[in-house]
Design a protein around this motif. Structure first.
Motif, PDB file in Angstrom:
ATOM      1  N   ILE A 117     -36.249   7.291  17.015  1.00 17.19           N
ATOM      2  CA  ILE A 117     -34.694   7.377  17.349  1.00 17.19           C
ATOM      3  C   ILE A 117     -34.078   8.681  17.154  1.00 17.19           C
ATOM      4  CG2 ILE A 117     -32.635   6.266  16.668  1.00 17.19           C
ATOM      5  CD1 ILE A 117     -34.188   3.790  15.783  1.00 17.19           C
ATOM      6  N   HIS A 118     -34.438   9.513  15.871  1.00 14.53           N
ATOM      7  CA  HIS A 118     -34.106  10.442  15.852  1.00 14.53           C
ATOM      8  C   HIS A 118     -34.607  11.661  16.795  1.00 14.53           C
ATOM      9  CE1 HIS A 118     -33.823  14.593  13.653  1.00 14.53           C
ATOM     10  NE2 HIS A 118     -32.765  14.303  13.738  1.00 14.53           N
ATOM     11  N   ALA A 119     -35.743  11.584  17.499  1.00 10.64           N
ATOM     12  CA  ALA A 119     -36.170  12.443  18.337  1.00 10.64           C
ATOM     13  C   ALA A 119     -35.258  12.234  19.559  1.00 10.64           C
ATOM     14  CB  ALA A 119     -37.614  12.052  18.833  1.00 10.64           C
ATOM     15  N   PHE A 120     -34.896  11.009  19.894  1.00 12.09           N
ATOM     16  CA  PHE A 120     -33.793  10.834  21.008  1.00 12.09           C
ATOM     17  C   PHE A 120     -32.503  11.344  20.736  1.00 12.09           C
ATOM     18  CE2 PHE A 120     -36.630   6.924  22.657  1.00 12.09           C
ATOM     19  CZ  PHE A 120     -37.075   7.482  23.647  1.00 12.09           C
ATOM     20  N   MET A 121     -31.994  11.246  19.454  1.00 10.37           N
ATOM     21  CA  MET A 121     -30.639  11.587  19.245  1.00 10.37           C
ATOM     22  C   MET A 121     -30.641  13.131  19.338  1.00 10.37           C
ATOM     23  SD  MET A 121     -29.235   9.074  16.297  1.00 10.37           S
ATOM     24  CE  MET A 121     -30.774   9.276  15.117  1.00 10.37           C
TER      25      MET A 121
END
Lengths: 495, 125
Positions: free
Chosen positions: A344-348
């Motif tokens: 998720i943090h990669a996406f954000m």
């Protein structure tokens, strides 16, 4: 059939060969480089999709380099976490390489743009190697190559600040690699193996015999990989390197590079040492303390930054803390939250850094105080930015909420409910430095009234931003797919 | 806790390599000159290389080349660690080369390779 059996190897070598081809084209046909890179990364992406499909069918893929069986040869093992990481890496690199077509000529000098793609593919190749390998020395080599590639991605800008940041990054990251190499020497000394599975099996037998070496070894692994993963007191290189790099590089460094080290360190802690040693050497409590400090201080530092990219970089320090906190809790939900947060943090972060780059591309603004009217000038980018910001804060329906929920459940499982207070506090802190930007972009009126218009950036820059924002929402609303996919990896971690 | 010093004496290569490693680490942390920091990295890596080599060596062992003329009970040293270190040296070399290139570039920008001077010049703008 040949392709099917040797898929992990072809995946890694494919982008490595792509890197060398790009070095050739850098001198000859510089304009072709971005498109060739997209083809090369797209090939990796397709192979990763097939690998995920195979792993989802219940198969753990083992590949033996040169046909030599594990105690002697190099083994690649792709489990659920590895397959997920491969898909995440190649997918994000594909989006970022599409973004690069127009962003790179604006941000780095034309003479090095071909070489930039060489480093781009080199970094991708070594990162995929790092998550796929099951051999300690191979891990070290991949760590070093990633370090050099990532430094080159920072230094490509050729400015004062980025050169200095790249040098600091290089010195600290090779120091970390040296610690890692020493830790591997200890592992070889007491177990006589370099394959992680065999080291783990031997370690279970001899861990009572060599308590001091185990203690030194786990500390060296923590220093070495923690320095590269920017765990809180070791994060000093991160803000400069991530903020002075070109925007696509920042997205790669913040969203992906630090994550592969975390995947490695999770494997070392849970698969090689095992949960008992991890707790018994008090390393787990140290990780919990450092992760909590990272969440608090990273957010405080981010709050006082004026430069947008520096603020995002300090926010990365805080978010790395979440991942460490998740697996430091050591419960099923905690580890699951850590793995999900990696995705998720990669996406954000990719979304936020690419948006920051798009804002710079269209308006030339770099500061957080200059967002006035952006919601009208760049509506699509700002909607994506808002989605990613809300996800950072942890609003339900967005990806970040799933992690926070998972960490809260994990801390209840670990009988340690204080961390829920930490999560809530950190959500407030995140809101304090993301929401003013969003508010300013939409609701602060400028000297004249703004008219709603379409973003004046190429569609190929807009597309990756929109897709990553959609990914954040997808992970927030339908987390069941990744949850059930990673469930088996979590079960194996806690065995 | 009683420390048996005879073990330290018997295993002095390990001891020496750890000291070299610590010296290199100290060099990275305390030296202000960027070149000396890079030298520190190299010293640190040399310590580790020595550790690996000492790990593979056996007292009285011979090179692991099979020879029918040798007696059956000949002791061979472990060649794996030496080959690993070959890779390690190459990696260390490439890191050093890259770091030196960056230092040359910094010298062009600032006219100095003294880290505090660079930081002061940067903060002045």
């Amino acid at each position: 059939m040949y392709l099917w059996e040797n898929m992990p190897f072809i995946l890694i070598i494919g982008s490595l060969v792509g890197a060398f081809i790009m070095a050739m084209f850098a001198r000859w046909k510089r304009d072709w480089c971005p498109y060739l890179t997209i083809i090369s990364v797209g090939f990796s992406f397709i192979l990763s999709c097939i690998l995920v499909y195979r792993v989802a069918g219940g198969e753990i893929i083992h590949y033996y380099a040169g046909g030599w069986r594990p105690p002697w040869g190099i083994e690649m093992m792709i489990d659920e976490l590895g397959a997920m990481m491969l898909l995440l890496l190649s997918g994000s690199f594909l989006l970022i390489s599409i973004y690069c077509i127009y962003a790179i000529p604006r941000e780095i000098p034309p003479s090095v743009s071909g070489w930039y793609y060489t480093c781009f593919l080199l970094t991708l190749s070594s990162m995929m190697g790092m998550v796929a390998t099951n051999d300690f020395f191979n891990l070290f080599v991949m760590v070093e190559v990633t370090g050099i590639g990532a430094c080159a991605l920072v230094a490509a800008k050729g400015e004062k600040l980025s050169t200095e940041a790249a040098l600091r990054y290089l010195i600290l990251s090779s120091t970390g690699a040296a610690f890692l190499l020493f830790a591997i020497a200890f592992a070889y000394q007491i177990t006589g193996n370099l394959n992680m599975t065999y080291v783990a099996a031997e370690m279970a037998k001899v861990k009572d015999q060599f308590p001091v070496i185990i203690w030194v070894m786990i500390s060296f692994f923590t220093i070495g990989l923690g320095l590269k993963a920017a765990l809180f007191p070791l994060h000093i290189w991160l803000p400069d390197a991530h903020s002075s790099a070109p925007s696509p590089s920042s997205a790669i460094l913040s969203g992906l590079v630090v994550k592969v080290y975390i995947v490695s360190i999770m494997r070392v802690y849970f698969l090689v040492f095992g949960f008992d040693v991890f707790t018994g050497t008090y390393m787990r409590y140290l990780i919990l303390v450092m992760a909590s400090a990272a969440i608090l201080f990273g957010s405080f530092f981010a709050f006082v930054q004026v430069n947008l990219k520096r603020r995002l970089a300090y926010s990365t320090v805080a978010q790395i803390g979440y991942i460490f906190l998740g697996f430091g809790l050591g419960t099923a939900w905690g580890i699951m939250a850590a793995m999900l947060h990696i995705i998720i943090h990669a996406f954000m972060k990719v979304c936020l850094f690419l948006s920051a780059g798009a804002i710079y591309y269209q308006t030339g603004r770099k500061k957080v105080t200059e967002f006035t009217g952006l919601g009208y000038q760049m509506p699509v980018t700002m909607v994506a930015f808002t989605i990613a910001s809300l996800s950072m804060i942890g609003i339900p329906l967005f990806g970040g909420f799933i992690t926070k929920y998972g960490i809260a459940l994990g801390s209840l499982e670990a009988n340690n409910p204080y961390f829920i207070a930490l999560i809530v506090l950190s959500g407030l802190l995140n809101a304090s430095y993301y929401l003013p930007l969003v508010w300013q972009a939409y609701f602060v009126s400028g000297p004249k009234k703004f008219k709603l218009e379409m973003d004046a950036i190429p569609f190929s820059m807009l597309l990756p931003i929109m897709i990553t924002a959609a990914g954040v929402i997808y992970m927030g609303i339908f987390p069941n797919g990744p949850l059930s996919f990673l469930g088996k990896a979590v079960a194996r971690f806690l065995l | 806790m009683k420390i048996d010093f005879s073990i330290l004496l018997l295993n002095y290569p390990y001891f020496v390599s750890v000291i070299i490693f610590c010296l290199g680490c100290l060099c990275i942390l305390t030296q202000h000159n960027l070149l000396k920091k890079v030298i520190g990295i190299n010293i640190m890596q040399s310590g580790i290389f020595l550790f690996y080599i000492a790990l593979g060596n056996i007292k009285g062992g011979i090179a692991p080349i099979f020879d029918p003329a040798m007696p059956e009970a000949a002791i061979y040293i472990n060649p794996l660690t030496s080959t690993l270190i070959l890779t390690g040296i190459v990696v260390g070399f490439s890191v050093t080369a890259f770091a030196l290139a960056l230092i040359v570039k910094l010298h062009q920008f600032y006219g100095t390779i003294h880290a505090p001077h660079i930081i002061r010049m940067r903060s002045l703008g």
